[in-house]
Design an enzyme around this catalytic site. Structure first.
Site, mmCIF file in Angstrom:
data_model
loop_
_atom_site.group_PDB
_atom_site.id
_atom_site.type_symbol
_atom_site.label_atom_id
_atom_site.label_comp_id
_atom_site.label_asym_id
_atom_site.label_seq_id
_atom_site.Cartn_x
_atom_site.Cartn_y
_atom_site.Cartn_z
ATOM 1 C CG ASP A 155 -2.103 -0.851 1.053
ATOM 2 O OD1 ASP A 155 -2.623 -0.856 -0.081
ATOM 3 O OD2 ASP A 155 -2.503 -1.530 2.003
ATOM 4 C CG MET A 186 -12.875 25.766 1.310
ATOM 5 S SD MET A 186 -13.054 27.017 0.043
ATOM 6 C CE MET A 186 -14.670 27.625 0.431
ATOM 7 C CE LYS A 219 -4.277 24.840 4.782
ATOM 8 N NZ LYS A 219 -4.985 25.088 6.037
#
Lengths: 692, 563
Positions: free
Chosen positions: A310, A386, A403
């Site tokens: 993984d 965000m 952001k």
């Protein structure tokens, strides 16, 4: 289980116990499991009878007695090697057992709680555990969340979280709840719990021979029969030679001499050490906190040539890190960094922390105290995708910094009548192509730039993969990322192949495909989703933090839940097989010297004519003192070499990740050539000592 | 050694190396059923064959059916050969009116020719009618060799195929080997032999007056056709008692050279065919090299020993038991090749060789006839050793052992050990029996270690299906006829059956793709390992026996004592 202090091989207590056990193991029913050593035991009995018969007929032979003693030592030494390997496990089992016995369980019967012994629990029962309670048996959390101290099995003192649902629901009997309250459904019958299995495994009680061990035993038994034929027919050949030399047939070979020759020729070294090698292989895994449910799995680990890994946690650190700020043309680095840091100040996710740190390191922007700034932080949600901050600047105006993913921010600025420039789109796709995650930063309706969030490939992992490649093992990275991102990370980490946007069923299909092409596949997993793949893989390691389903499906459990462990497991498997091969080669190569010791010794009188020594004495190239000392030296060497090789059998041969050819050349030089030469030197030395 | 001796040996080596890929390539085409230049010539015969035995060309079987077919075919061959010997006086083509053969000799001979051993307890010209020689012995010369080829083909398929239980069709393999390989080569070679003076007729024996004025009976018969296949099929059963030392069977140094070449020709080429069929010609050359190194080592020791001579007679290289027209080199080369390859034809008396040269002959056979070995048999014997080598050394790379991508598990090891064990058992137990029993010892012509060597040689030769004799032993007794017959059966089918079982088991397995982590079986290291295992596992068992026979004799000879 605390294993760290178990690395000393010759603990006094273990040695003493092993010495006792090696006598106990003389029981014929136990001895017969090892045909080679069983033959030695029969020879010892025969020789002993002859010695006793000699005493009774007042024809005592000190030579025969010495042979008999050393033959018994050969058997005892072989038993000892097995006992000492088991002994180390037994000490570990003892501490595990203490954990298990006196636990009481609070069983839920309807709505009533009754106190029962842990040993009386059945599969399907539900029990309650509160802080301070020991978990009575293996099970699954069906309600609640708790922190659990698993140090009893993992040796790790930091508690772990166990909660219902999800991939961390499995609890193990013998561990302790530290806080909160959980309901547990018992999933395992008594006697078959994880700790029970661990005890059985470390004790070697239920140890079954692995396929390769069975094959090797057949080879060793076969060689034993062949040498038995060679020795059994020798008196006839010898009788012919005696009559041809004009000697009476009473000079024919005695049974002690024949037994000595036989024992020297049959592969007693590897025969005696074989099970110690197997047990210690298991032991080495346990030292790495990996529990294998069968020896077969360790063997398969040596054979594995495809590893499915993984991405997250194995190849990369679990979290992305900010590595760069990329401002738009009309924005300064400082302005972007400042905004990015400001918006992340109360973001406690590793990504957020990394942004703060990067800004500090790169632009020396110091952290601000949040509460002084009169700011409200907006946390990340799955809907908004965000996060950010709303604050009032010195001039009294309200500002907001956000952001988030490119798409979320675009919607955000466009909703605020802002402008989303094309150049930002270019940066975003460039970063995606590199395998990074771009985080777009905007202040009010103005885009400032992009934070470069990167999957950080674990330190040293690339080198690890290079080593695997040297051993001929292919690594395949599994990730849910898109192909572009996956390819970039794959290149950086140096894996051979990757599967992007992989679903659990893709994993299973990939394993089946690889197996159909003749590959042996190893993988590590934790979730219920992983269970089918873990079961299908040749080596399936379940993480201890994983679900019960995953733990049942795999053939190994990693107590540390460290995905990188797979690589170590492969190394343990290879080392085990190498040790077996090296000692087999050593054992067989030994025969040459033993022939040169014994044949001239027994044939010294043949065709001697008038001279004292027969012609075959020229084969006495070691120039051994006397025929009797020659035979005795060979027998003593044969016994002592078993003791001398026990540390090697337990520790395994030196292992380095190199190609098959280099590994073979090196092992062949040490154990093949060494096996030819060592007995010449050893027998000569013993002979000198005997004749002092 | 003279220059011409050296040149003879060098040409021999060059031809073997040169012919191996040519014939090997041709055989690959024949056995994989693709087109080749003999198909238009002999294809009709093959089809006729299948029609006659009612075989479906495309139908393949598992290893058990393959083995049953093989055993049945060989059993009927044995019965037929046994019966025509028992009643040869009543059968045609018997101009010398030779009587019926004793039951035990007939048993021994029938077993001997069926198992590709061609041990001969009888003297050909005074015992066997032309009918028996042609329809019995020569036929078995062909089909016993073809049986060997069939087995190695099955093994090759077992290795190269995956996840199937089919390893081929025995009747097809048998027919193709006989029709396209053995038959054309035999015809070619016998024509050359006839040209060189080997007899080929049905005349009764001729009585001639020699220059000395005495009468001598010259045996006749269809020799050339039998001699060709006896060499090519690594059979070795001579038409005449003196075998290839007889001037009518091996008249010139040229025929001698051809006969030696013919022994190695097919076994050597089969290594190439094997590699080709496995998709790795290199693998074939690796086996070739291991065989070749062992051959060369034996040859050098034998030559050295023979040219050193006997100190009792003043260290001259001795000619006792050798034909003047072949010389020492021509005889030694023949002896080494014939014992390497399980052929057993002789052009000189091995009994008269120096002890060490005699020892080399024995060791060649004891190692299991794998130095090129019998047609097909040498290669499948080698595969057994490869399996053991891979198993012992393969672990040292840190993986469970595999060969050509096939995992070598308990079953393969068990079968390989059985194949090894039965030969050791046959040689050691029967030699021991003979060397302590009166009926065993009464056949000896020589005393001391040499007498022991004679017994040891006989059983070694029988177990290895070689058939050559140390000649000092009178083997035409009930004891030796029966015991040697049994040993030949053990040495043949005790190996074939486990080997076919291995083929069946391997065919079922998947093929692990090779990588840098795979134990390599195609480099010099492997050749060294293989030789090491052959010498230690295959050879060390006989160390005591060899020590008490030829080694002691050699040491005594240096002390001036001979037997």
């Amino acid at each position: 289980m605390s294993t760290k202090n178990n690395k000393i091989i010759f603990d006094k207590k273990i040695l003493l116990q092993a010495a006792k056990d090696s006598v106990y193991k003389l029981k014929p029913a136990l001895l017969i499991k090892n045909p080679v050593i069983f033959i030695v035991a029969i020879g010892s009995v025969l020789t002993t009878i002859i010695v006793i018969a000699g005493i009774l007929q007042s024809d005592f032979s000190i030579f025969n007695l010495q042979i008999a003693i050393w033959l018994w030592f050969t058997v005892l030494f072989a038993n000892f090697s097995e006992a000492i390997a088991e002994g180390r496990g037994k000490a570990q089992a003892e501490s595990l057992r203490n954990n298990r016995t006196q636990t009481k369980a609070r069983k839920l019967s309807g709505k009533q709680e009754i106190l029962v012994l842990a040993t009386e629990l059945k599969k399907g029962d539900v029990v309650i555990c509160e802080s301070g309670d020991a978990i009575p048996s293996d099970g699954e959390v069906i309600e609640g969340i708790a922190s659990v101290d698993e140090s009893a099995i993992t040796g790790e003192s930091a508690p772990v979280i166990r909660e219902s649902g999800g991939d961390r629901s499995a609890v193990t009997g013998g561990t302790k709840v530290i806080s909160d309250r959980i309901l547990i459904r018992i999933t395992t019958e008594q006697g078959n719990t994880f700790i029970d299995r661990m005890i059985a495994l470390v004790e070697g009680a239920k140890r079954q021979k692995t396929p390769n061990e069975i094959a090797l035993s057949i080879l060793l038994s076969g060689l034993t029969i062949i040498f038995l034929l060679a020795v059994a027919t020798l008196p006839a050949f010898f009788g012919y030679a005696l009559s041809a030399s004009g000697l009476p047939s009473s000079h024919n070979l005695t049974i002690p001499v024949l037994v000595a020759l036989l024992v020297c020729l049959i592969p007693t070294t590897i025969g005696g050490l074989l099970s110690a090698i197997g047990i210690s292989g298991m032991d080495r895994l346990i030292q790495r906190n990996v529990i294998a449910t069968s020896g077969r799995a360790i063997e398969a680990a040596g054979d594995v040539d495809v590893l499915l890994l993984d991405k997250t946690g194995t190849i990369t650190l679990g979290n992305r890190m900010a590595t760069d700020f990329i401002p738009l043309e009309n924005v300064s680095f400082e302005e972007l960094a400042d905004a990015a840091q400001f918006s992340s100040l109360s973001d406690e996710t590793p990504e957020g922390r990394s942004i703060v740190i990067l800004a500090k390191e790169k632009f020396n922007i110091r952290e601000r105290e949040v509460h002084q700034l009169n700011a409200t932080f907006i946390p990340f949600t799955a809907q908004s995708r965000m996060s950010g901050v709303d604050y009032k600047s010195e001039d009294g105006k309200f500002h907001s910094i956000r952001k988030g993913s490119a798409e979320a921010i675009r919607n955000y600025v466009q909703n605020n009548n802002g402008f989303y420039p094309v150049s930002i789109q270019e940066i975003v796709s460039e970063l995606s192509r590199q395998g990074a995650t771009p985080l777009v930063v905007a202040e009010d309706n103005r885009i400032l730039g992009v934070i470069h969030l990167k999957d950080i490939v674990k330190g040293g992992i690339k080198q690890r993969f290079a080593e695997l490649r040297k051993m001929g093992i292919k690594t395949v990275m599994i990730t849910g990322d898109n192909a572009l991102t996956a390819a970039a990370i794959a290149a950086e980490a140096g894996v051979d192949d990757f599967m992007a946007e992989a679903k659990p069923e893709d994993k299973l299909r990939r394993i089946r495909d690889e197996q159909a092409n003749g590959h042996l596949v190893g993988m590590i997993g934790d979730g219920t989703n992983d269970a089918p793949a873990l079961a299908q893989a040749d080596v399936g390691i379940a993480m201890n933090t994983g679900t019960q389903a995953a733990r049942e499906a795999g053939n190994m459990v990693d107590l540390d839940s460290n995905p990188t462990k797979l690589i170590e497991v492969v190394e343990v498997g290879k080392q085990l097989l190498m040790t077996r091969g090296a000692l087999t080669t050593f054992s067989i190569a030994n025969d040459v010297a033993k022939y040169f010791a014994i044949i001239p010794a027994i044939a010294v009188t043949l065709y001697a004519g008038n001279s004292k020594v027969g012609p075959l004495s020229v084969l006495n190239i070691m120039n051994l003192g006397s025929p009797q000392s020659a035979i005795l030296s060979a027998v003593i060497f044969n016994a002592i070499i078993i003791i001398l090789l026990i540390p090697l059998a337990l520790k395994g041969v030196r292992y380095k990740p190199v190609s098959a050819n280099i590994a073979l050349s090196r092992n062949l030089l040490i154990y093949g050539l060494g096996g030819l030469i060592a007995p010449f030197i050893g027998i000569k030395l013993i002979d000198i000592l005997i004749n002092l | 050694m003279t220059t011409s001796d050296v040149i003879q040996i060098l040409i021999f080596i060059a031809l073997i190396i040169g012919l191996t890929p040519i014939l090997g390539n041709y055989m690959n085409k024949v056995f994989s059923g693709s087109k080749h230049f003999m198909l238009p010539v002999l294809g009709g015969l093959e089809k006729l064959c299948y029609k006659f035995i009612k075989v479906n060309l495309t139908e393949e079987t598992n290893w058990k059916k393959y083995a049953v077919g093989l055993l049945m075919f060989n059993f009927f061959g044995f019965v037929f050969l046994f019966m025509i010997q028992m009643f040869q006086a009543n059968l045609p083509l018997n101009p010398e009116k030779l009587p019926n053969i004793s039951w035990h000799s007939a048993f021994n001979t029938a077993v001997s020719f069926m198992t590709n051993t061609n041990w001969q307890g009888y003297a050909g010209e005074t015992t066997m009618s032309y009918f028996v020689q042609m329809l019995g012995l020569t036929v078995q010369n062909f089909v016993s060799a073809a049986t060997g080829i069939a087995v190695i083909l099955a093994v090759t398929r077992g290795i190269s195929r995956k996840s199937t239980d089919k390893i081929g069709n025995f009747w097809v393999d048998l027919s193709r080997s006989t029709i396209y390989v053995l038959l054309p080569l035999s015809i070619l070679l016998s024509i050359v032999f006839v040209g060189q003076g080997v007899v080929q007729n049905f005349k009764s024996y001729e009585t001639v007056h020699t220059l000395k004025g005495v009468e001598q009976v010259l045996p006749m018969g269809p020799a050339a056709s039998q001699v060709a296949i006896k060499q090519l099929g690594t059979n070795g059963g001579g038409f005449f008692n003196a075998n290839s030392a007889h001037p009518f069977e091996n008249p010139t140094p040229f025929t001698n050279f051809l006969q030696i070449l013919a022994i190695f020709l097919i076994p050597a080429a089969l290594t190439y065919t094997y590699g080709k069929m496995l998709g790795s010609v290199r693998q074939g050359w690796i086996i070739f090299s291991a065989m070749f190194i062992l051959f060369l080592a034996g040859l050098c020791i034998s030559l050295y020993s023979e040219y050193s001579g006997n100190p009792v007679f003043g260290n001259l290289s001795h000619m006792e038991g050798k034909e003047v027209r072949f010389g020492v080199a021509g005889s030694v080369l023949f002896s080494v090749v014939t014992t390497d390859a399980s052929c057993g034809a002789v052009n000189s008396m091995h009994d008269s060789f120096s002890p060490l040269a005699g020892m080399i002959s024995m060791i060649n056979m004891m190692l299991g006839e794998i130095i090129f070995g019998g047609v097909g048999a040498g290669l499948y014997g080698m595969v057994v050793f490869i399996i053991l080598t891979v198993f012992i050394a393969g672990l040292m790379v840190g993986r469970t052992p595999e060969y050509m991508g096939k995992k070598i598990g308990a079953f393969e090891v068990q079968m390989a050990i059985i194949a090894n064990l039965v030969t050791s058992f046959a040689i050691l137990v029967f030699t021991a029996w003979a060397s302590v029993s009166s009926y065993g010892l009464s056949s000896l012509n020589n005393a001391g270690p040499h007498g022991f060597s004679e017994i040891l040689y006989a059983f070694t030769s029988a177990a290895g299906n070689n058939g050559s004799a140390f000649a000092g032993l009178n083997a035409n007794t009930i004891f030796y006829n029966l015991s040697l017959g049994i040993v030949m059966l053990i040495g043949r089918f005790g190996v074939i059956i486990p080997v076919l079982a291995i083929a069946g088991s391997l065919a079922k397995k998947n093929i692990t793709p090779s990588s840098i982590g795979t134990f390599r079986t195609d480099n010099w290291l492997f050749i060294g390992l293989l030789i090491g295992v052959i010498l230690i596992v295959g050879g060390l068992t006989y160390f005591p026996a060899i020590s008490l026979g030829p080694v002691i004799e050699h040491l005594l000879m240096n002390r001036g004592i001979i037997f």
